[in-house]
Design a protein around this motif. Structure first.
Motif, PDB file in Angstrom:
ATOM      1  N   ALA A  69       1.625 -34.169  61.741  1.00 38.35           N
ATOM      2  CA  ALA A  69       0.483 -34.173  61.311  1.00 38.35           C
ATOM      3  C   ALA A  69       0.476 -34.079  60.038  1.00 38.35           C
ATOM      4  O   ALA A  69      -0.472 -33.106  59.380  1.00 38.35           O
ATOM      5  N   ILE A  70       1.134 -34.617  59.152  1.00 38.32           N
ATOM      6  CA  ILE A  70       1.227 -34.759  57.679  1.00 38.32           C
ATOM      7  C   ILE A  70       0.421 -36.025  57.169  1.00 38.32           C
ATOM      8  O   ILE A  70       0.917 -37.238  57.606  1.00 38.32           O
ATOM      9  N   ASP A  71      -0.513 -35.876  56.248  1.00 38.07           N
ATOM     10  CA  ASP A  71      -1.064 -37.186  55.791  1.00 38.07           C
ATOM     11  C   ASP A  71      -1.411 -36.755  54.107  1.00 38.07           C
ATOM     12  O   ASP A  71      -2.180 -35.943  53.775  1.00 38.07           O
ATOM     13  N   THR A  72      -0.673 -37.415  53.326  1.00 39.21           N
ATOM     14  CA  THR A  72      -0.781 -37.173  51.850  1.00 39.21           C
ATOM     15  C   THR A  72      -2.111 -37.628  51.322  1.00 39.21           C
ATOM     16  O   THR A  72      -2.517 -37.584  50.147  1.00 39.21           O
ATOM     17  N   GLY A  73      -2.715 -38.460  52.249  1.00 44.03           N
ATOM     18  CA  GLY A  73      -4.254 -38.934  51.921  1.00 44.03           C
ATOM     19  C   GLY A  73      -5.200 -37.794  51.956  1.00 44.03           C
ATOM     20  O   GLY A  73      -6.558 -38.021  51.624  1.00 44.03           O
ATOM     21  N   THR A  74      -4.744 -36.611  52.393  1.00 45.25           N
ATOM     22  CA  THR A  74      -5.734 -35.416  52.509  1.00 45.25           C
ATOM     23  C   THR A  74      -5.140 -34.369  51.567  1.00 45.25           C
ATOM     24  O   THR A  74      -4.126 -34.156  50.973  1.00 45.25           O
ATOM     25  N   PRO A  75      -6.230 -33.386  51.275  1.00 40.41           N
ATOM     26  CA  PRO A  75      -5.663 -32.431  50.258  1.00 40.41           C
ATOM     27  C   PRO A  75      -4.845 -31.282  50.783  1.00 40.41           C
ATOM     28  O   PRO A  75      -3.774 -31.062  50.172  1.00 40.41           O
ATOM     29  N   SER A  76      -4.838 -31.197  52.140  1.00 40.27           N
ATOM     30  CA  SER A  76      -4.043 -30.412  52.916  1.00 40.27           C
ATOM     31  C   SER A  76      -2.487 -31.059  52.987  1.00 40.27           C
ATOM     32  O   SER A  76      -1.522 -30.194  52.834  1.00 40.27           O
ATOM     33  N   GLY A  77      -2.472 -32.300  53.018  1.00 37.33           N
ATOM     34  CA  GLY A  77      -1.342 -33.010  53.130  1.00 37.33           C
ATOM     35  C   GLY A  77      -0.823 -32.928  51.809  1.00 37.33           C
ATOM     36  O   GLY A  77       0.605 -32.765  51.916  1.00 37.33           O
ATOM     37  N   ARG A  78      -1.331 -33.148  50.853  1.00 39.45           N
ATOM     38  CA  ARG A  78      -0.734 -33.002  49.429  1.00 39.45           C
ATOM     39  C   ARG A  78      -0.290 -31.676  49.262  1.00 39.45           C
ATOM     40  O   ARG A  78       0.857 -31.413  48.491  1.00 39.45           O
ATOM     41  N   PHE A  79      -1.101 -30.668  49.470  1.00 38.04           N
ATOM     42  CA  PHE A  79      -0.780 -29.441  49.434  1.00 38.04           C
ATOM     43  C   PHE A  79       0.607 -29.004  50.127  1.00 38.04           C
ATOM     44  O   PHE A  79       1.591 -28.236  49.576  1.00 38.04           O
ATOM     45  N   PHE A  80       1.009 -29.341  51.346  1.00 42.22           N
ATOM     46  CA  PHE A  80       2.016 -29.315  52.117  1.00 42.22           C
ATOM     47  C   PHE A  80       3.280 -29.949  51.176  1.00 42.22           C
ATOM     48  O   PHE A  80       4.331 -29.206  51.232  1.00 42.22           O
ATOM     49  N   PHE A  81       3.158 -31.105  50.677  1.00 47.79           N
ATOM     50  CA  PHE A  81       4.295 -31.708  50.008  1.00 47.79           C
ATOM     51  C   PHE A  81       4.482 -30.935  48.609  1.00 47.79           C
ATOM     52  O   PHE A  81       5.745 -30.726  48.277  1.00 47.79           O
ATOM     53  N   HIS A  82       3.553 -30.408  48.039  1.00 48.03           N
ATOM     54  CA  HIS A  82       3.743 -29.663  46.882  1.00 48.03           C
ATOM     55  C   HIS A  82       4.667 -28.165  47.095  1.00 48.03           C
ATOM     56  O   HIS A  82       5.470 -28.016  46.438  1.00 48.03           O
ATOM     57  N   VAL A  83       4.435 -27.678  48.449  1.00 48.74           N
ATOM     58  CA  VAL A  83       5.040 -26.545  48.803  1.00 48.74           C
ATOM     59  C   VAL A  83       6.544 -27.224  49.291  1.00 48.74           C
ATOM     60  O   VAL A  83       7.368 -26.315  48.827  1.00 48.74           O
ATOM     61  N   MET A  84       6.593 -28.128  49.794  1.00 48.60           N
ATOM     62  CA  MET A  84       7.986 -28.597  50.042  1.00 48.60           C
ATOM     63  C   MET A  84       8.641 -28.967  48.801  1.00 48.60           C
ATOM     64  O   MET A  84      10.077 -28.549  48.886  1.00 48.60           O
ATOM     65  N   ALA A  85       8.158 -29.423  47.745  1.00 49.82           N
ATOM     66  CA  ALA A  85       8.838 -29.664  46.601  1.00 49.82           C
ATOM     67  C   ALA A  85       9.315 -28.229  45.943  1.00 49.82           C
ATOM     68  O   ALA A  85      10.565 -28.243  45.401  1.00 49.82           O
ATOM     69  N   SER A  86       8.584 -27.232  45.915  1.00 51.10           N
ATOM     70  CA  SER A  86       8.984 -26.046  45.625  1.00 51.10           C
ATOM     71  C   SER A  86      10.111 -25.253  46.230  1.00 51.10           C
ATOM     72  O   SER A  86      11.056 -24.894  45.677  1.00 51.10           O
ATOM     73  N   LEU A  87       9.877 -25.585  47.668  1.00 51.72           N
ATOM     74  CA  LEU A  87      10.990 -25.015  48.317  1.00 51.72           C
ATOM     75  C   LEU A  87      12.450 -25.828  48.046  1.00 51.72           C
ATOM     76  O   LEU A  87      13.246 -25.241  47.917  1.00 51.72           O
ATOM     77  N   ALA A  88      12.353 -27.128  47.796  1.00 52.52           N
ATOM     78  CA  ALA A  88      13.397 -27.845  47.421  1.00 52.52           C
ATOM     79  C   ALA A  88      14.079 -27.617  46.135  1.00 52.52           C
ATOM     80  O   ALA A  88      15.238 -27.286  46.264  1.00 52.52           O
ATOM     81  N   GLU A  89      13.355 -27.483  45.166  1.00 54.00           N
ATOM     82  CA  GLU A  89      13.565 -26.968  43.988  1.00 54.00           C
ATOM     83  C   GLU A  89      14.541 -25.483  44.119  1.00 54.00           C
ATOM     84  O   GLU A  89      15.416 -25.334  43.532  1.00 54.00           O
ATOM     85  N   MET A  90      13.910 -24.598  44.806  1.00 55.36           N
ATOM     86  CA  MET A  90      14.479 -23.329  45.102  1.00 55.36           C
ATOM     87  C   MET A  90      15.482 -23.382  45.575  1.00 55.36           C
ATOM     88  O   MET A  90      16.628 -23.005  45.254  1.00 55.36           O
TER      89      MET A  90
END
Length: 185
Positions: free
Chosen positions: A93-114
């Motif tokens: 249930a991830i869709d980067t076309g939605t604000p929550s989907g984009r937010f989820f991916f920003h969180v994932m990017a932060s976790l990946a960097e950490m």
């Protein structure tokens, strides 16, 4: 346009479930691979990515079908975003076309960097401990001290360098790396 991508890890596995879900989701073009996700040569994914244009959406049945690591997924979705392409995972249930989907991916990017930073930190700490214990990294030397002494004696007695190297199980360049060409050092 919705472009679907499906993948299974082996030739024995079946793509039907994924293809059915992607078709029901409205994908007009479908690409697939029967290969491990860790493989860099995924022809179906390459074709799908080549077909995507601005405004399109890449759709997968599940995140792990697209990539094996968080870093890989985040990098791929970031590249899609730069091209104006959205990403959608049906079962997650991830869709980067939605604000929550984009937010989820920003969180994932932060976790990946950490995760990357922690891995580097742990590696450095482990190497430091190993050094303190007298260990060095890399593979073991081919030319041990006893081999070097044997090589010096053989070369001093006139044995050709290629024969010495062969007898010691090393190449001639390795022999010369440890013993100068004169063979007397």
């Amino acid at each position: 346009m919705l472009i679907g991508y499906a993948r299974v890890s082996t030739q024995d596995q079946n793509l039907d479930l994924q293809i059915d879900a992607l078709t029901k989701a409205g994908c007009t073009k479908l690409f697939d691979d029967k290969i491990s996700g860790s493989s860099r040569e995924r022809l179906g994914l390459t074709k799908a990515l080549d077909m995507l244009r601005e405004g399109d959406t890449l759709v997968v049945w599940k995140l792990d079908r697209l990539g094996r690591s968080v870093k890989n997924l985040v990098d791929l979705v970031s590249d899609l975003h730069k091209q104006g392409v959205q990403f959608k995972s049906l079962t997650d249930a991830i869709d980067t076309g939605t604000p929550s989907g984009r937010f989820f991916f920003h969180v994932m990017a932060s976790l990946a960097e950490m995760e990357r930073e922690l891995t580097v930190e742990r590696t450095r700490a482990g190497l430091e401990v190993a050094r303190k214990l007298g260990r060095t990294g890399g593979r073991k030397r081919k030319m041990t001290d006893s081999k070097i002494e044997s090589a010096k004696k053989l070369l001093a007695n006139g044995v050709p360098p290629c024969d010495v190297a062969h007898n010691l199980g090393v190449s001639v360049p390795t022999l010369y790396r440890w013993i100068p060409a004169s063979g007397t050092a």
